[in-house]
Design a protein around this motif. Structure first.
Motif, PDB file in Angstrom:
ATOM      1  N   ASN A 161     -14.819  29.581 -19.366  1.00 40.67           N
ATOM      2  CA  ASN A 161     -15.316  30.865 -19.912  1.00 40.67           C
ATOM      3  C   ASN A 161     -15.201  31.877 -18.813  1.00 40.67           C
ATOM      4  OD1 ASN A 161     -17.918  32.752 -19.917  1.00 40.67           O
ATOM      5  ND2 ASN A 161     -17.214  32.679 -22.174  1.00 40.67           N
ATOM      6  N   PHE A 162     -14.826  33.154 -18.980  1.00 44.14           N
ATOM      7  CA  PHE A 162     -14.639  34.027 -17.993  1.00 44.14           C
ATOM      8  C   PHE A 162     -15.262  35.110 -18.390  1.00 44.14           C
ATOM      9  CE2 PHE A 162     -12.905  37.729 -16.193  1.00 44.14           C
ATOM     10  CZ  PHE A 162     -13.163  37.746 -14.732  1.00 44.14           C
ATOM     11  N   ILE A 222     -20.406  49.452 -10.058  1.00 38.81           N
ATOM     12  CA  ILE A 222     -21.304  48.280 -10.145  1.00 38.81           C
ATOM     13  C   ILE A 222     -20.454  47.464 -10.891  1.00 38.81           C
ATOM     14  CG2 ILE A 222     -23.355  46.977 -10.582  1.00 38.81           C
ATOM     15  CD1 ILE A 222     -23.597  48.778  -8.343  1.00 38.81           C
ATOM     16  N   GLY A 223     -20.131  46.082 -10.451  1.00 41.95           N
ATOM     17  CA  GLY A 223     -19.347  45.151 -11.229  1.00 41.95           C
ATOM     18  C   GLY A 223     -19.758  43.863 -10.819  1.00 41.95           C
ATOM     19  N   ASN A 224     -19.911  42.902 -12.184  1.00 43.48           N
ATOM     20  CA  ASN A 224     -20.330  41.677 -11.831  1.00 43.48           C
ATOM     21  C   ASN A 224     -19.343  40.631 -12.862  1.00 43.48           C
ATOM     22  OD1 ASN A 224     -23.198  42.164 -10.715  1.00 43.48           O
ATOM     23  ND2 ASN A 224     -23.263  43.264 -12.910  1.00 43.48           N
ATOM     24  N   ALA A 225     -19.134  39.374 -12.392  1.00 43.68           N
ATOM     25  CA  ALA A 225     -18.189  38.663 -13.021  1.00 43.68           C
ATOM     26  C   ALA A 225     -18.608  36.877 -12.710  1.00 43.68           C
ATOM     27  CB  ALA A 225     -16.806  38.790 -12.491  1.00 43.68           C
ATOM     28  N   SER A 226     -18.275  36.264 -13.588  1.00 44.99           N
ATOM     29  CA  SER A 226     -18.593  34.866 -13.435  1.00 44.99           C
ATOM     30  C   SER A 226     -17.310  34.143 -14.275  1.00 44.99           C
ATOM     31  CB  SER A 226     -19.759  34.402 -14.266  1.00 44.99           C
ATOM     32  OG  SER A 226     -19.823  34.677 -15.519  1.00 44.99           O
ATOM     33  N   LEU A 227     -16.995  32.669 -13.655  1.00 43.94           N
ATOM     34  CA  LEU A 227     -16.126  31.792 -14.241  1.00 43.94           C
ATOM     35  C   LEU A 227     -16.838  30.460 -14.261  1.00 43.94           C
ATOM     36  CD1 LEU A 227     -13.169  30.912 -15.073  1.00 43.94           C
ATOM     37  CD2 LEU A 227     -12.883  30.594 -12.625  1.00 43.94           C
ATOM     38  N   LEU A 281     -18.899  29.796 -10.929  1.00 49.08           N
ATOM     39  CA  LEU A 281     -18.945  30.648  -9.993  1.00 49.08           C
ATOM     40  C   LEU A 281     -19.105  32.153 -10.491  1.00 49.08           C
ATOM     41  CD1 LEU A 281     -17.791  30.841  -6.854  1.00 49.08           C
ATOM     42  CD2 LEU A 281     -15.444  31.174  -7.839  1.00 49.08           C
ATOM     43  N   SER A 282     -19.875  32.641  -9.697  1.00 48.98           N
ATOM     44  CA  SER A 282     -20.223  34.115 -10.161  1.00 48.98           C
ATOM     45  C   SER A 282     -20.409  35.028  -9.022  1.00 48.98           C
ATOM     46  CB  SER A 282     -21.775  34.221 -10.836  1.00 48.98           C
ATOM     47  OG  SER A 282     -22.700  33.796  -9.802  1.00 48.98           O
ATOM     48  N   ALA A 283     -20.080  36.424  -9.247  1.00 50.41           N
ATOM     49  CA  ALA A 283     -20.077  37.338  -8.141  1.00 50.41           C
ATOM     50  C   ALA A 283     -20.726  38.597  -8.862  1.00 50.41           C
ATOM     51  CB  ALA A 283     -18.562  37.750  -7.950  1.00 50.41           C
ATOM     52  N   GLN A 284     -22.005  38.690  -8.151  1.00 53.34           N
ATOM     53  CA  GLN A 284     -22.996  39.872  -8.404  1.00 53.34           C
ATOM     54  C   GLN A 284     -22.274  41.071  -7.596  1.00 53.34           C
ATOM     55  OE1 GLN A 284     -26.949  39.187  -9.355  1.00 53.34           O
ATOM     56  NE2 GLN A 284     -27.388  40.321  -7.737  1.00 53.34           N
ATOM     57  N   ASN A 285     -22.364  42.293  -8.224  1.00 61.48           N
ATOM     58  CA  ASN A 285     -21.928  43.568  -7.143  1.00 61.48           C
ATOM     59  C   ASN A 285     -20.270  43.062  -6.426  1.00 61.48           C
ATOM     60  OD1 ASN A 285     -21.913  46.019  -6.116  1.00 61.48           O
ATOM     61  ND2 ASN A 285     -23.595  45.277  -4.641  1.00 61.48           N
TER      62      ASN A 285
END
Length: 886
Positions: A805-806, A827-832, A845-849
């Protein structure tokens, strides 16, 4: 990108087919809320469903090339079946159902092919019909239910109405807040979701209580009704060496008579388990039948999920239990502990408005906040019979706050530095008792409620600087370094009681009688002193500072409400008589006032049909000033502000009215909500302000100058095939009279915002959302100023390769002020994530800001101040987390 979207849309329209029609009885009468279910006759295709509207109309969106069996059912009628071939060109079909001729109690309903069951005020979702098995939490399931939306703050709305009470197996879950439930209850434990409108915890009061609450009740699967479930999660930063980490656990034990839950969280990435609304619900400790008592403790810092800081460390633990002692007595309780540390940094350019000139200040504020909170609560639910209910609730809470801030103020080339230290220890005990009784003929019901609250606060403030400040406003003695200490001692006590009698004359006429009393006292002591470097003390009391106030306000009232129904129109006029007694004792003088006021009300509702209604509410109210506004001597508020109360203040008097329209149509895929609020104060308390540079002196006064405030909110949501389009608007107009430096002006503060969001509305596509919001703000008074904001947002959520899931969300904000100064931030956030179905482990694996944006910028204005604010935020956080599901 545009080509991809075009192909996606073209793909949909080439594979979509719509079947419409009506469901009626043999006489041609529409059967509102009939269930229309299309079951695919091939594997790997989902159920399609519809609910007939009040005209009996239905609409099914089917896949081309798929054969279906369409079943229509309605209580008391024989089921009808329509078979559609794979390549059927049928676009319209009308069903006529015949009565079964059986008694209702003999009807057996098979829920297997009914994803939604509609009753008068209850909606039941069969989770299995909407979930695909890859969902982890309840939130992900709710997002797939038609008409249900979950906000980023954990709030839940159903067909535009907010869920106010969350339950599991009919019992309140962690105080009834939605955030803890949707983010922690595992998806695979859910069987059905019940949505109950006009909810009342006391069943026999539902007919008379006019509850506007919306409850959501989670029904667990049979194998989860006596089971331990939950998950554990751990995460650590992998890209940098900032020490970011996350530990989270949610454990639940449910059985028919015993429920135990524990939620724990430790993190330093600004993630908060509780919302402010959840915290307010837990810190309530008061009966919902008595409202209007002002909250005494500020718990905002404990509850906001806050990444607008440069450092954040949070530790949280919550324990909840329910035990059924016997068939008549339940015991519920919870305990909460929170420890929080935040460091903040902000910069602002301030423009202070004065009669003929302006003062400019560049201000930097760096702060540290250490806070600890503990809450313990126990509640007894006793039902000696079906016609009697007792509730007793007792709560104790304590909190400590240690706040340090360094302020750098630059004005006219001169630089001043201040350090402000605030320490506060607060404790509070609250309890309430409720008794509800329905009598044998069921035409008479009574309610008795009593609330009690005691609060003890001891805040201490210190200001330290090497520069003389507030010249002429505070009695400073010259020194090489200035240390000012302020000590407050505040004790609040309140007892509120209500007796209410409900008399049902017939189905169209009710009479309600109310007798109540609200009693409150405040003891407030304030001292300010200057500690000189030679060891001596300069007591500000000699300069008019220092307050010692005893405050008492009693409100005894009698009210009569008459509820009547004419066709579809329900009205409830009411007249309350309030006897107010206000008494204050201070150093210089005592003051007593007695007032009697008639306060009329009118509530009206017209229900056009089951899915369309118009509501109107009106109330004339009086609000007496709280203790702090009556202080007769000076009080130091900040490095540039002094306040003096007015012991002779009287009550504010104001009209409030609201008009709400709602319409939902599953046939048209339409949801429309509009709300208009009006508030007019005819007796107004407003501060008179004296401004010299940045130094402010304020004192309140009562005037006959009216204040008017209009607010409008509208939301329109329309589903077009598999796309949902949402429009919203929020408008406000506020006009008031302000006195500044002896000059009186008419001020206007107006705000307008409009928004558009387009998102996919099908399980087969990735979840995609694109939004745009435009807002305008204007201020006119001594000067004119305006701001505009443009916000573009994008959300994307896709499942791929079976187990992956992305998710990503992106937001860009553009600001512009009346001087054509433009700023923006992103502002951007993402997770895989990877999660194999039915496997306990999940990896993310997540990326906050992830853009590593360091600041947020916004503009604001008040009565005499226009500000451009820059807030520093947490940097990029890249984490790898592993969770294990029990």
């Amino acid at each position: 990108m545009h080509k991809y979207l075009f192909l996606l849309l073209a793909s949909y329209f080439s594979h979509a087919q719509t079947l419409t029609g009506t469901v009626k009885d043999s006489l041609g009468n529409p059967l509102a809320n009939a269930n229309v279910i299309a079951k695919p006759l091939v594997e790997k295709q989902g159920l399609k469903f519809s609910i007939a509207d009040h005209f009996g109309r239905y609409k099914l969106e089917l896949e081309k090339g798929v054969p279906y069996e369409v079943r229509v059912s309605y209580l008391g009628y024989k089921e009808a079946i329509l078979n559609l071939e794979a390549n059927s060109e049928l676009k319209e079909h009308h069903f006529k159902l015949k009565e079964t001729g059986q008694q209702l109690k003999e009807i057996v309903i098979d829920y297997e092919y009914k994803p939604i069951i509609v009753k008068k005020d209850t909606l039941i979702y069969n989770v299995q019909s909407f979930a695909n098995g890859n969902e982890r939490k309840m939130k992900e399931v709710l997002e797939k239910l038609p008409g249900v939306e979950v906000g980023k703050d954990g709030s839940v709305t159903v067909q535009g109405k907010k869920v106010t009470q969350m339950m599991v197996e009919g019992k309140s879950f962690f105080g009834g807040g939605s955030k803890l439930a949707v983010e922690n209850i595992p998806a695979d434990a859910l069987d059905k979701i019940e949505v109950i409108d006009n909810f009342n915890k006391v069943g026999f009061l539902k007919q008379v209580s006019d509850s506007d609450e919306l409850a959501m009740n989670v029904k667990l699967k049979e194998d989860k009704k006596k089971f331990v479930f939950g998950d554990l999660e751990a995460g650590a930063e992998v890209a940098n060496d900032n020490g970011f980490h996350l530990l989270h656990t949610a454990l639940f034990y449910y059985s028919p008579k015993t429920n135990v839950s524990f939620i724990g969280d430790i993190n330093n990435i600004g993630k908060r388990t509780f919302t402010f609304e959840d915290m307010m619900r837990f810190q309530g400790g008061a009966s919902s039948f008595i409202s209007g008592r002002k909250q005494l403790t500020n718990l905002y810092s404990f509850a906001t999920g806050n990444t607008d800081v440069i450092e954040n460390k949070s530790q949280f633990g919550a324990f909840n239990f329910r035990q059924e002692i016997n068939s008549k007595l339940d015991v519920e309780g919870f305990g909460i502990f929170s420890k929080l540390f935040t460091a903040t940094l902000s910069e602002s350019q301030n423009e202070y408005l004065q009669n003929s000139s302006f003062t400019f200040e560049d201000k930097t504020n760096k702060g540290n906040n250490k806070s600890i909170l503990g809450i313990g609560n126990i509640k007894l639910n006793y039902s000696p019979s079906d016609q009697s209910r007792w509730f007793y609730n007792s709560q104790y809470q304590f909190s400590t706050n240690d706040i340090t801030s360094q302020i750098l103020s630059i004005r006219d080339g001169q630089q001043n530095t201040f350090e402000n230290i605030n320490n506060a220890d607060n404790s509070q005990v609250k309890q309430f008792l409720e008794w509800h009784k329905q009598y044998k003929n069921k035409n008479h019901t009574t309610t008795f409620v009593i609330n009690q609250s005691y609060e003890n606060k001891k805040p201490q403030n210190s200001w330290l600087t090497d520069t003389e400040f507030l010249t002429g406003l505070i009695p400073l003695q010259n020194d090489s370094f200035y240390t000012i200490e302020q000590i407050k001692k505040v004790k609040n006590n309140s007892i509120d009681a209500l007796f209410k009698h409900y008399w049902i004359l017939n189905n169209y006429n009710h009479i309600y009688t109310n007798i109540g009393n609200n009693f409150g006292t405040t003891s407030l002591e304030i001292t300010e002193k200057q500690y000189l470097t030679d060891g001596t003390i300069n007591d500000f009391a000699t300069g008019g500072f220092g307050n010692d106030l005893n405050y008492l306000l009693n409100d005894f009232y009698v009210g009569f409400e008459y509820k009547f129904k004419i066709g579809k129109w329900v009205n409830k006029p009411a007249l309350y008589t309030h006897f107010y007694h206000l008494k204050t004792r201070q150093i210089l003088e005592n003051y007593t006032t007695n007032k009697t006021y008639f306060e009329p009300q009118w509530n009206s509702e017209y229900e056009f049909n089951q899915s369309e209604a118009l509501k109107f509410n009106y109330k004339l109210s009086n609000d007496f000033p709280d203790a702090t506004k009556l202080l007769e001597r000076y009080t130091l508020q900040s490095y540039n502000s002094v306040f003096k109360g007015n012991a002779l203040l009287k009550n504010e008097r104001f009209h409030t009215a609201s008009l709400r329209y709602s319409k939902t149509s599953m046939y048209r895929g339409l949801m429309l909500f509009a709300n208009l609020n009006y508030n007019k104060k005819i007796k107004t308390i407003r501060n008179v302000i004296e401004l010299a540079g940045i130094n402010q002196f304020t004192t309140p006064t009562i005037t006959d100058n009216p204040e008017t405030n209009w607010r409008f909110y509208g939301n329109l949501s329309k589903k077009i095939n598999r796309i949902r389009i949402q429009l919203n608007s929020n408008l406000s107009w506020f006009n008031y009279i302000q006195s500044l430096n002896g000059q009186t002006t008419s001020n206007n503060r107006n705000n307008q915002s409009v928004g558009l969001k387009i998102r996919t509305a099908t399980k087969k596509w990735p979840s995609v959302s694109i939004g745009y919001d435009k807002s305008f703000s204007q201020f006119s008074g001594l000067t004119k100023s305006s701001f505009t904001n443009d916000v573009f947002s994008f959300d994307f959520d896709i499942d791929f390769l079976q187990h992956f899931n992305f998710k990503t969300d992106y937001e860009i904000t553009f600001n512009e002020n009346s001087n054509n100064q433009k700023t923006n931030y992103r502002i951007g956030n993402a997770s895989l994530s990877y999660h194999k179905k039915d496997h306990p482990f999940r990896f993310e694996l997540s990326a906050q800001n992830y853009l590593n944006n360091g600041t947020k910028i916004n503009n604001s204005f008040s009565d005499f101040l226009i500000s451009n604010n820059t807030t520093y935020i947490l940097p990029r956080v890249i984490m790898l987390s592993i969770s294990y599901k029990l």
